[in-house]
Motif scaffolding. Structure first.
Motif, PDB file in Angstrom:
ATOM      1  N   ALA A 198       0.816  -1.212   0.000  1.00 31.98           N
ATOM      2  CA  ALA A 198       0.000   0.000   0.000  1.00 31.98           C
ATOM      3  C   ALA A 198       0.849   1.260   0.000  1.00 31.98           C
ATOM      4  O   ALA A 198       0.322   2.355  -0.227  1.00 31.98           O
ATOM      5  CB  ALA A 198      -0.929  -0.008   1.207  1.00 31.98           C
ATOM      6  N   GLY A 199       2.138   1.127   0.272  1.00 33.31           N
ATOM      7  CA  GLY A 199       3.031   2.274   0.158  1.00 33.31           C
ATOM      8  C   GLY A 199       3.323   3.019   1.439  1.00 33.31           C
ATOM      9  O   GLY A 199       3.968   4.068   1.404  1.00 33.31           O
ATOM     10  N   PHE A 200       2.901   2.482   2.588  1.00 33.56           N
ATOM     11  CA  PHE A 200       3.099   3.218   3.831  1.00 33.56           C
ATOM     12  C   PHE A 200       4.412   2.880   4.529  1.00 33.56           C
ATOM     13  O   PHE A 200       4.885   3.650   5.359  1.00 33.56           O
ATOM     14  CB  PHE A 200       1.935   2.951   4.784  1.00 33.56           C
ATOM     15  CG  PHE A 200       0.607   3.388   4.245  1.00 33.56           C
ATOM     16  CD1 PHE A 200       0.380   4.718   3.924  1.00 33.56           C
ATOM     17  CD2 PHE A 200      -0.405   2.476   4.023  1.00 33.56           C
ATOM     18  CE1 PHE A 200      -0.842   5.128   3.411  1.00 33.56           C
ATOM     19  CE2 PHE A 200      -1.633   2.867   3.515  1.00 33.56           C
ATOM     20  CZ  PHE A 200      -1.848   4.205   3.201  1.00 33.56           C
ATOM     21  N   ILE A 201       4.982   1.732   4.217  1.00 39.17           N
ATOM     22  CA  ILE A 201       6.181   1.294   4.931  1.00 39.17           C
ATOM     23  C   ILE A 201       6.917   0.280   4.079  1.00 39.17           C
ATOM     24  O   ILE A 201       6.377  -0.249   3.086  1.00 39.17           O
ATOM     25  CB  ILE A 201       5.805   0.678   6.305  1.00 39.17           C
ATOM     26  CG1 ILE A 201       6.981   0.682   7.252  1.00 39.17           C
ATOM     27  CG2 ILE A 201       5.204  -0.714   6.138  1.00 39.17           C
ATOM     28  CD1 ILE A 201       7.480   2.048   7.638  1.00 39.17           C
ATOM     29  N   THR A 202       8.151   0.013   4.447  1.00 41.72           N
ATOM     30  CA  THR A 202       8.934  -1.083   3.886  1.00 41.72           C
ATOM     31  C   THR A 202       9.717  -1.681   5.047  1.00 41.72           C
ATOM     32  O   THR A 202       9.887  -1.006   6.070  1.00 41.72           O
ATOM     33  CB  THR A 202       9.882  -0.571   2.781  1.00 41.72           C
ATOM     34  OG1 THR A 202      10.401  -1.669   2.021  1.00 41.72           O
ATOM     35  CG2 THR A 202      11.048   0.206   3.368  1.00 41.72           C
ATOM     36  N   PRO A 203      10.153  -2.931   4.974  1.00 42.56           N
ATOM     37  CA  PRO A 203      10.967  -3.468   6.060  1.00 42.56           C
ATOM     38  C   PRO A 203      12.144  -2.543   6.362  1.00 42.56           C
ATOM     39  O   PRO A 203      12.796  -2.032   5.448  1.00 42.56           O
ATOM     40  CB  PRO A 203      11.421  -4.824   5.511  1.00 42.56           C
ATOM     41  CG  PRO A 203      10.289  -5.238   4.614  1.00 42.56           C
ATOM     42  CD  PRO A 203       9.837  -3.960   3.955  1.00 42.56           C
TER      43      PRO A 203
END
Length: 448
Positions: A198-203
Motif C-alpha cells: 500500500a506504500g506506507f512502509i517497507t521493512p
C-alpha cells in the motif's frame, strides 16, 4: 518570541515579506510600476494578551464534549509552559503519526543536527566483489541527475557507482549488501504487512533506495519487501555486475573504502519526514537514536531510547508506550500532554544556555493548514475550519479509528499557542473535520 523562532530556523510563517526592490529599473520604469504591496505579516507582539483558562474553556469545552469516541486534548502557552486548557488529560491514546513528534524530538536531542547518514562501498574479500554498507540513509535515489525523488537533495546511486568504478581498476562482478548496522525484526508489532504494497512502509533495513519505493517520485506508492537487496541490485546494474548475483554479506574489518555518499543533515531529514509524515525516515532516525545512546538498534531498543532521551531532557513520558518510531503501530499509546510539552519546548523563547532552539526544526517541519504536506487538502476556504487556513501548522495522525492533530496556532490577539488533539474509536473521515474546526477555533479567539 516569534522573531527569535524565525531567527533560529523555526519556520512558523510569522515574519513578513520585505518590500520588493527596484531590481535595477530606470527612473521612468520605476515611476510607472505599481505601488509596492504593504507588509501584512510580521513578528508577533511580545506583549500579546494571554488567553485565560476560563476563556479557553468557554470556547473549547462544547466542541470537546461533542467529540464522538474517546477524545483528549491540551492547549499550552509556550512562552510560560503553562497548560491553559485540557480535556481528559489522563488518557493515553493511539497517536498515529503524531507519535513521530517523540521520535524527531529525541533525534534532535541526541544527534548532531549537522550530521549526515552515510552509505559506503568497500572492497570485498574476493576479487571483483564490492560490499554496499548500510549507514541508515533511506533517501539514496536511483534517479539520474536533474530528476528529484520525494526526497529533495538526496544523494544519488549513480554518483556512488561512478566513484566505485574510478576506485576499482578491474571489472566488478558481484555486489554484496551489509545490513549489520540494524538488528532484530524488520517489521514492528502492530504493523500490517499489507502496508508495504500500500506504500506506507517497507521493512526497516540500514540501506535502501528511495525509501523502498518502486516509483521514486510517488510518496505513498507501492514499496518493495526487500529494500536492502533492491539497493544492491541497483548498484550492481550501475556497475555492470549481474543484479541476480546480489546477496547479503558482511564487510571485512578494515576493508578498503571505495566510495561514500551522504544524506542531507539530520535537521533537514526531520523537516522532510514531518512534512510528508514519512514512516521510513522516522524509523531510521529512531534506530540512529538507539545507536547514539548505546542501545540496541531494534524496534524495542529504539522505543526505549527515544523515551529515555526525552526523560533525560526533562520531559515526562509517563503513560507513553512505543512499539515503533513512526506511529504506524496500533499498539502505541501517547498522552496529549506529552505531545503538547514537546511542541511547547520547540516554540518556547530561548533563555540562557538551556534554551531549546535546537528543537526548532520540529516547528519548521510542520505542515501548513491548506498549504503543504499532509495538511495540503485540509482546512478548506469555507466551512468551520476555514479560519485556521494558513494559520495552523500541525502534525497529523491517521490510522483506522485514529485521528490526531498537534501543532501551533496564532490566536486573534497574536499569541502563539500549542495544541494537541487526539481521538480514538471514530472513522477518520468524520472526526478529522471536527479536529480541524477545533484548531480553527483557537485561531479565531482571544479567549480572554
Amino acid at each position: 518570541m516569534l522573531a527569535v523562532a524565525g531567527a533560529s530556523g523555526g519556520a512558523v510563517a510569522l515574519s513578513g515579506p520585505t518590500l520588493v526592490q527596484r531590481l535595477g529599473l530606470t527612473q521612468a520604469e520605476a515611476a510607472e510600476a505599481p505601488p509596492a504591496p504593504p507588509a501584512v505579516l510580521g513578528p508577533l507582539p511580545a506583549n500579546a494578551p494571554r488567553p485565560t483558562t476560563a476563556g479557553l474553556s468557554q470556547t473549547l469545552d462544547g466542541a470537546a464534549d461533542a467529540m464522538p469516541g474517546t477524545f483528549t486534548g491540551v492547549v499550552i502557552d509556550p512562552s510560560t509552559g503553562n497548560t491553559l486548557w485540557q480535556h481528559t488529560p489522563e488518557k493515553a491514546l493511539v497517536p498515529g503519526s503524531t507519535g513521530k513528534l517523540l521520535t524527531v524530538s529525541a533525534a534532535l536531542l541526541t544527534l548532531n543536527p549537522t550530521d549526515t547518514l552515510v552509505t559506503r562501498v568497500v572492497q570485498g574479500s574476493q576479487p571483483g566483489t564490492v560490499v554496499l554498507v548500510g549507514g541508515g540513509d533511506p533517501t539514496l535515489t536511483t534517479l539520474p541527475p536533474g530528476q528529484n525523488s520525494v526526497y529533495p537533495g538526496a544523494p544519488r546511486m549513480s554518483d556512488l557507482a561512478a566513484a566505485v568504478r574510478k576506485a576499482v581498476p578491474g571489472p566488478i562482478t558481484r555486489v554484496l549488501v551489509d545490513t549489520s548496522r540494524y538488528k532484530g525484526p524488520s517489521m514492528a508489532e502492530g504493523w500490517d504487512p499489507a502496508d508495504v504494497a500500500a506504500g506506507f512502509i517497507t521493512p526497516i533495513e540500514p540501506v535502501m533506495v528511495d525509501g523502498g519505493r518502486i516509483d521514486p517520485t510517488e510518496q505513498d506508492g507501492p514499496r518493495v519487501d526487500d529494500p536492502a537487496l533492491a539497493a544492491g541490485r541497483a548498484l550492481a546494474q550501475d556497475l555492470g555486475a549481474d543484479p541476480k548475483n546480489v546477496a547479503e554479506g558482511t564487510a571485512q574489518p578494515g576493508a578498503k573504502s571505495l566510495a561514500a555518499v551522504h544524506s542531507l543533515p539530520i535537521t533537514d531529514l526531520v523537516e522532510q519526514l514531518l512534512r510528508a509524515s514519512d514512516n521510513v525516515l522516522a524509523e531510521i532516525l529512531a534506530r540512529e537514536v538507539a545507536i547514539a545512546r548505546g542501545g540496541q538498534p531494534t524496534f524495542d531498543g529504539a522505543a526505549q531510547q527515544t523515551l529515555a532521551a526525552l526523560r533525560q531532557a526533562g520531559f515526562d513520558p509517563t503513560g507513553a508506550v512505543l512499539h515503533d518510531g513512526s506511529g504506524l503501530s496500533t499498539e502505541d499509546r501517547v498522552p496529549a500532554r506529552l505531545l503538547g510539552s514537546l511542541l511547547g519546548a520547540a516554540a518556547a523563547p530561548v533563555e540562557g544556555p538551556d534554551g531549546t532552539e535546537f528543537l526548532r526544526p520540529v516547528l519548521s517541519g510542520l505542515p501548513v493548514a491548506g498549504g503543504d504536506g499532509t495538511l495540503e487538502d485540509r482546512f478548506g476556504r469555507s466551512g468551520p475550519s476555514g479560519p485556521g487556513r494558513g494559520v495552523v501548522r500541525a502534525k497529523t495522525g491517521t490510522l483506522t479509528g485514529v485521528s490526531s492533530l498537534a501543532g501551533v496556532v496564532t490566536d486573534a490577539d497574536g499569541r502563539l499557542l500549542v495544541f494537541a488533539l487526539m481521538s480514538n474509536g471514530v472513522n477518520p473521515s468524520s472526526i478529522r473535520p471536527k479536529l480541524d474546526a477545533m484548531a480553527a477555533l483557537l485561531s479565531g479567539c482571544g479567549c480572554r
